[in-house]
Design an enzyme around this catalytic site. Structure first.
Site, short mmCIF file in Angstrom:
data_model
loop_
_atom_site.label_atom_id
_atom_site.label_comp_id
_atom_site.label_asym_id
_atom_site.label_seq_id
_atom_site.Cartn_x
_atom_site.Cartn_y
_atom_site.Cartn_z
N HIS A 1 21.27 45.54 69.40
CA HIS A 1 20.50 45.00 68.28
C HIS A 1 19.40 43.98 69.09
O HIS A 1 18.12 43.75 68.95
CB HIS A 1 21.22 44.31 67.23
CG HIS A 1 20.40 43.60 66.03
ND1 HIS A 1 20.15 44.42 64.99
CD2 HIS A 1 19.74 42.41 66.02
CE1 HIS A 1 19.44 43.63 64.30
NE2 HIS A 1 19.24 42.37 64.96
N GLU A 2 19.88 42.90 69.63
CA GLU A 2 19.24 42.05 70.26
C GLU A 2 18.09 42.65 71.53
O GLU A 2 17.24 42.06 71.63
CB GLU A 2 20.09 40.83 71.10
CG GLU A 2 21.16 40.31 70.11
CD GLU A 2 20.11 39.74 68.89
OE1 GLU A 2 19.07 39.31 68.97
OE2 GLU A 2 20.74 39.61 67.68
N HIS A 42 14.94 43.47 69.96
CA HIS A 42 13.98 42.42 69.43
C HIS A 42 13.17 42.01 71.16
O HIS A 42 12.11 41.79 71.12
CB HIS A 42 14.69 41.08 68.96
CG HIS A 42 15.27 41.45 67.83
ND1 HIS A 42 14.60 41.63 66.57
CD2 HIS A 42 16.51 40.88 67.30
CE1 HIS A 42 15.11 41.71 65.47
NE2 HIS A 42 16.37 41.28 65.90
#
Length: 424
Positions: free
Chosen positions: A18-19, A22
């Site tokens: 998920h990170e 980003h």
């Protein structure tokens, strides 16, 4: 111990990807990323690589990517502040040193700051040790050192807020997107490893407490009809059985090339989801057909599984809106840990499916239009796109702060419910 390892690997992987979403889109947009963190709270481990600090933190409840440009990120050099400057051969500042021992810096230029701009035009001016007025340009990659910690300066064009609506939207959306991509690869890898069902109506093992074993059905029986309706696929057979709870059915099968007929009363299985009870028919038998192994079939299955879980989770969210789900039905990290324990005991295939489902779930939940979550931030970006100017940053920050507080309260409540549900 196996459950703990499985939980750490699964949950850690979901947060990491998920990170990473980003991070990747931020880098593509030219945004300076200060920190890539797994977990929250005190730092357990940190490695500085280039301009980014990679950390593992104490509380394994998520993670974050810290972009340059936040309020706490700004270095302000006020008039009268004494700094040490390191210059390159062209007298351009490459390092600004604060709060250092003068004896350790005898080969560096000292200055009493008059004015400085480390964001837009990149310069610093003031008075040297001979009280002569000096002005230096600051390199775009200059480093500010404070209390021994180095941070690359963030020119405005490398800050998150300087980027276009499209780049900021992609950077925020990248986290959930990578969760969907991860889920697809998990399901595809599982299909490659274990194969994809050919959906044949062939019976596998029967359970000791199931009606299938009671009436004499055996592994390898090929189901041809139920109540006179022709059966050609496993999921077709399962669907008919599930709709026949507490009803008597007649099942035609072929065993060793001989047709046989069995009559049985379908058992009822009850599953609770929130305030609602789901009842379905079961006969106690597993799939016994062939499995396909191939890249194309696995990719197709990966896409179908990702879509299936996404639509199912959206249906569950709809039930929350209509009141069919309550806070008592939600699970946090404790609940996920206990479910991981149960799923892991049922084999690798179930664990893989569970990991893929969690990844889809994390992606969807983060896209909900809730302040402080990715979905809440995307709403503000879309509002900016429509009105042509951003929402006041202080007001947006306050909304996200309130959202964080509410999410923390929700997390505490959900965790407490999990503890009561599983340990008391």
């Amino acid at each position: 111990m196996q459950t703990a390892i499985a939980f750490i690997i699964i949950f850690g992987s979901l947060v990491f990807f998920h990170e990473l979403g980003h991070f990747v889109f931020a880098k593509r947009a030219g945004i300076l990323v200060r920190e890539f963190a797994i977990g929250f709270g005190p730092k357990l481990l940190g490695i500085q690589k280039g301009e980014t600090l990679y950390t593992i933190r104490l509380l394994p409840l998520g993670g974050y990517v810290r972009y340059a440009g936040a309020e706490m990120d700004t270095v302000e050099l006020v008039p009268g502040y004494r700094v040490a400057l390191q210059l390159n051969d062209e007298d351009i500042v490459t390092k600004v040193i604060l709060n250092q021992n003068d004896k350790q810096l005898s080969d560096i230029v000292f200055m009493e700051v008059e004015k400085a701009d480390l964001i837009h035009d990149l310069w610093i001016e003031g008075y040297d040790e001979e009280e002569q007025f000096v002005r230096y340009q600051v390199a775009r990659t200059a480093v500010v050192v404070e209390n021994g910690q180095e941070n690359v300066i963030a020119p405005f064009d490398r800050q998150f807020e300087s980027k276009s609506v499209g780049h900021r939207f992609a950077t925020i959306f990248g986290g959930p997107l990578f969760n969907f991509i991860l889920a697809f690869f998990i399901f595809t890898a599982g299909a490659l490893f274990m194969g994809v069902s050919k959906n044949e109506p062939i019976l596998g093992d029967t359970t000791s407490d199931g009606v299938a074993q009671e009436v004499g059905l055996q592994k390898g029986d090929v189901v041809t009809a139920i109540d006179g309706k022709k059966i050609t696929a496993w999921d077709q057979m399962v669907g008919m059985i599930q709709e026949s709870a507490n009803k008597e059915i007649q099942m035609d099968v072929i065993r060793d090339n001989k047709p046989m007929t069995f009559t049985m009363k379908v058992q009822e299985s009850v599953m609770k989801q929130g305030k609602e009870e789901f009842r379905k028919g079961v006969i106690g038998v597993t799939y016994g057909g062939a499995m396909e192994h191939g890249v194309i079939q696995s990719i197709k299955d990966g896409g179908e599984q990702t879509w299936y879980w996404a639509t199912l989770i959206f249906k569950m969210l709809g039930k929350m809106v209509t009141g069919q789900f309550s806070i008592d039905d939600l699970s946090g990290p404790v609940g996920i840990y206990k479910v991981t324990d149960m799923v892991a005991s049922n084999g690798l295939a179930n664990l893989i499916s569970f990991a893929g489902m969690l990844s889809v779930n994390l992606g969807i939940m983060n896209l909900l239009p809730i302040p402080a979550l990715d979905g809440g931030r995307l709403i503000f970006i879309m509002i900016e796109a429509v009105r042509g100017k951003p929402v006041d940053r202080r007001k947006e920050g306050m909304v996200h702060f309130v959202g964080i507080m509410l999410l923390l309260l929700l997390m505490i409540a959900v965790t407490w419910n999990d503890i009561q549900r599983f340990f008391f």
